[in-house]
Design an enzyme around this catalytic site. Structure first.
Site, PDB file in Angstrom:
ATOM      1  NE  ARG A 113      -2.285   1.749   3.606  1.00 13.41           N
ATOM      2  CZ  ARG A 113      -2.640   1.343   4.852  1.00 13.41           C
ATOM      3  NH1 ARG A 113      -3.903   0.891   4.865  1.00 13.41           N
ATOM      4  NH2 ARG A 113      -2.230   2.020   5.941  1.00 13.41           N
ATOM      5  CB  SER A 125     -11.391  -0.858   4.263  1.00 15.65           C
ATOM      6  OG  SER A 125      -9.959  -1.099   3.906  1.00 15.65           O
ATOM      7  CE  LYS A 173      -6.287   3.318   4.593  1.00 17.26           C
ATOM      8  NZ  LYS A 173      -7.462   2.882   4.227  1.00 17.26           N
TER       9      LYS A 173
END
Length: 208
Positions: free
Chosen positions: A38, A107, A136
């Protein structure tokens, strides 16, 4: 899907002076048994190169390798699966593309999303962020431990607790019923990555 308990996610911003392969290999050696790529700021070409190398590394250790968001990259490198957010390609479309044998994780931030993912055929769900997190940019309010407890009670597919989990609070997450956790900065950003992974793996052994 191979069972897993310690799910480690890349995050180059937490190890700017180290190569991602070195960091992830140490995490695997410490006990990580699932790895996700990610990196939100990389180009598709950069992600493709990283994915190829990480897939080879994970294959060597027989650890499932997951690509975040990008179904096309997952396909291109024959990743073991993909992890999708609520605003990504819908689960049913991803399944059509990837086929029945690939892992698809979703998610979720509330029980309605969790139930929808389970009914749609997700292999596992992410539950979080449990605590505040800085991994994030698209900030989501923490869901807290209560959501973990709700998932334990109502959802049958595997779930992984994620978001702000550190050694000082992981016991709370496990006590709430989680048996799988996902870690970014507390492992990949640690001074000793292997030992950090081992510390979390030891915690998980108590509930497995």
């Amino acid at each position: 899907m191979k069972d897993f308990s310690l799910y480690v996610i890349t995050g180059e911003q937490f190890y700017p002076h180290r190569h991602y392969l070195e960091v992830i290999e140490e995490a695997i050696q410490g006990g990580a048994d699932m790895v996700q790529l990610r990196e939100k700021k990389k180009t598709k070409r950069e992600l493709l190169d990283m994915a190829r190398q990480l897939k080879a590394l994970c294959d060597r250790y027989k650890v499932p390798f997951i690509v975040n968001d990008h179904v096309d990259i997952a396909l291109a490198v024959d990743a073991d699966g993909v992890h999708l957010g609520q605003d990504d390609l819908p689960l049913e479309e991803a399944r059509k593309i990837l086929g029945p044998d690939k892992i698809i994780g979703i998610s979720t931030h509330n029980l309605e999303e969790a139930k929808r993912a389970e009914e749609g055929g997700a292999d596992y769900i992410g539950v979080g962020p449990v605590f505040p997190t800085n991994t994030k940019e698209d900030v989501v309010d923490p869901v807290g431990l209560e959501y973990v407890r709700q998932v334990v009670e109502h959802i049958r597919i595997p779930f992984v607790a994620i978001g702000g989990i550190k050694l000082h609070n992981v016991d709370q997450v496990l006590k709430a019923g989680a048996k799988r956790i996902s870690i970014v900065s507390a492992i990949v950003g640690a001074e000793n990555v292997k030992e950090a992974a081992r510390a979390f793996a030891r915690k998980l052994e108590t509930v497995r």
